[in-house]
Design an enzyme around this catalytic site. Structure first.
Site, PDB file in Angstrom:
ATOM      1  N   PRO A 116       0.332  -1.193   0.238  1.00  0.00           N
ATOM      2  CA  PRO A 116      -0.084  -0.235  -0.085  1.00  0.00           C
ATOM      3  C   PRO A 116       0.623   1.479   0.058  1.00  0.00           C
ATOM      4  O   PRO A 116       1.735   1.396   0.788  1.00  0.00           O
ATOM      5  CB  PRO A 116      -0.092  -0.042   1.596  1.00  0.00           C
ATOM      6  CG  PRO A 116      -0.450  -1.870   2.038  1.00  0.00           C
ATOM      7  CD  PRO A 116       0.192  -2.114   0.919  1.00  0.00           C
ATOM      8  N   GLU A 117       1.051   1.535  -0.991  1.00  0.00           N
ATOM      9  CA  GLU A 117       1.636   3.256  -1.050  1.00  0.00           C
ATOM     10  C   GLU A 117       0.472   4.325  -0.806  1.00  0.00           C
ATOM     11  O   GLU A 117       0.222   3.853  -0.734  1.00  0.00           O
ATOM     12  CB  GLU A 117       2.715   2.846  -2.486  1.00  0.00           C
ATOM     13  CG  GLU A 117       3.248   1.949  -2.758  1.00  0.00           C
ATOM     14  CD  GLU A 117       4.131   2.046  -3.887  1.00  0.00           C
ATOM     15  OE1 GLU A 117       4.466   3.287  -4.613  1.00  0.00           O
ATOM     16  OE2 GLU A 117       5.157   1.445  -4.712  1.00  0.00           O
ATOM     17  N   LYS A 134       2.194   7.410   4.384  1.00  0.00           N
ATOM     18  CA  LYS A 134       2.155   5.953   4.294  1.00  0.00           C
ATOM     19  C   LYS A 134       1.413   6.049   5.266  1.00  0.00           C
ATOM     20  O   LYS A 134       0.632   5.876   5.638  1.00  0.00           O
ATOM     21  CB  LYS A 134       2.684   5.064   4.047  1.00  0.00           C
ATOM     22  CG  LYS A 134       3.474   5.865   3.053  1.00  0.00           C
ATOM     23  CD  LYS A 134       5.025   4.178   2.661  1.00  0.00           C
ATOM     24  CE  LYS A 134       5.182   4.709   1.139  1.00  0.00           C
ATOM     25  NZ  LYS A 134       6.779   3.919   0.963  1.00  0.00           N
ATOM     26  N   ARG A 148      16.036  -3.225  -0.572  1.00  0.00           N
ATOM     27  CA  ARG A 148      14.982  -3.022  -1.776  1.00  0.00           C
ATOM     28  C   ARG A 148      15.972  -3.436  -2.922  1.00  0.00           C
ATOM     29  O   ARG A 148      15.941  -2.924  -3.723  1.00  0.00           O
ATOM     30  CB  ARG A 148      13.963  -2.129  -1.600  1.00  0.00           C
ATOM     31  CG  ARG A 148      13.555  -1.330  -0.191  1.00  0.00           C
ATOM     32  CD  ARG A 148      12.397  -2.323   0.580  1.00  0.00           C
ATOM     33  NE  ARG A 148      11.170  -2.450   0.056  1.00  0.00           N
ATOM     34  CZ  ARG A 148      10.566  -1.923  -0.141  1.00  0.00           C
ATOM     35  NH1 ARG A 148      10.130  -0.886   1.111  1.00  0.00           N
ATOM     36  NH2 ARG A 148       9.255  -2.655  -0.532  1.00  0.00           N
TER      37      ARG A 148
END
Length: 305
Positions: free
Chosen positions: A2-3, A52, A287
């Site tokens: 969920p960005e 976020k 990442r």
DNA sequence: TGGTAATGAGCAA
DNA sequence: TGCTCCTTACCAC
């Protein structure tokens, strides 16, 4: 996760369905028990997002703060006065962003279904409920705590009032790769791995270039493009970054995993723009970074350095 | 049935 | 840099 676009949608959903209502707040799982008690029975007065982070402010001045982390998600349901049941958060399949197919039968809604064992928080109004699972942060903050938290967050491209200057300044001050700075929530809030990869591709920017060497015009382009892409995400409930000419005949609403992105999860496949097998996945700051080594070649020396 | 990865981020070393 | 936490779905066995 969920960005930022998902969190913005959560804030809108709460604004539509819960703000103004007195809420019963509980923690079926138990891990939010004390926090739930602090706001249980209070009236929700404001719902908003910053990057976020999601904030739900109550009449007693306390604010519930939720960060979905990598796996968190909200599930909503309710009666016909409750706007469309759905879930928002971590996808359950690659390419799937949100589901509205819920088992919630609006016509037959009387009370929420039994919570799952993992339900961290449940909020219930007269017309519906919201269940949270898997969040990395779920807590209640005093006003000073909210201010302290937000002071650590960079400008949010989804905030129409946001001033991008702090983002430009953060870039000018560091030789970290631009691909890392875009993911730094202190520099710019709300961007995650997909918007990072896709906006860099659309700017034809080498992710490894030191941020302070990226031209000002490119930084402005990155900001503006993230404003555009994230707002599309808010509207669609999914991230679609391809231009119409790169998904011929397929409307954004129906652009699923085959057509929605340029580089994210497309390593080893042909680039939509240069047509070559040049999309790679590499590790950057722990990442996965997806990029096209031809379209985003730029200053190749930057990467070797 | 078990291993693994996934849109994240804080922490210790 | 690597470990940790949170949860779920998918895949190979």
């Amino acid at each position: 996760m969920p960005e930022g676009h998902s969190v913005r949608r959560v804030a809108i959903k709460f604004g539509d369905n819960f703000v103004g209502e007195t809420l019963a707040v509980s923690s079926p799982q138990g891990r939010f028990g004390r926090g739930a008690a602090l706001v249980d029975g209070e009236r929700a007065v404001r719902s908003y997002a910053h990057g976020k982070h999601f904030f739900l402010e109550f009449e007693n001045k306390l604010t519930m703060n939720v960060h979905l982390g990598m796996y968190g998600s909200w599930t909503f349901g309710g009666d016909e006065q409750f706007i469309q049941a759905s879930s928002i958060g971590a996808p359950r399949r690659i390419g799937e962003q949100e589901s509205g197919d819920g088992e919630d039968d609006a016509a037959g809604y009387l009370e929420p279904p039994a919570p799952r064992a993992t339900t961290r928080v449940r909020l219930v109004s007269r017309h519906g409920y919201a269940d949270l699972v898997g969040a990395t942060i779920c807590r209640v903050l005093e006003p000073a705590g909210v201010a302290a938290l937000r002071s650590q967050l960079g400008p949010d491209p989804l905030d129409p009032e946001a001033d991008p200057e702090p983002f430009y300044d953060a870039c000018a001050r560091t030789s970290r790769p631009i691909g890392a700075v875009l993911m730094d929530q202190k520099a710019i809030a709300g961007i995650g791995n997909i918007f990072r990869a896709e906006s860099l591709f659309r700017a034809a920017q080498n992710p490894y270039a030191p941020a302070r060497h990226v031209p000002a015009e490119t930084l402005r382009m990155l900001w503006r493009d993230n404003v555009t892409l994230m707002n599309i995400g808010v509207e669609l409930g999914r991230i679609v970054t391809t231009a119409p000419e790169h998904r011929p005949g397929i409307p954004a609403q129906r652009a699923w995993r085959e057509h929605a992105n340029y580089v994210y999860l497309r390593h080893g496949r042909d680039c939509r723009v240069c047509g070559r097998d040049t999309i790679v996945v590499e590790d950057l700051g722990g990442r996965k970074l997806y990029w096209c080594t031809v379209c985003q070649a730029g200053d190749d020396a930057a990467r070797a350095a």
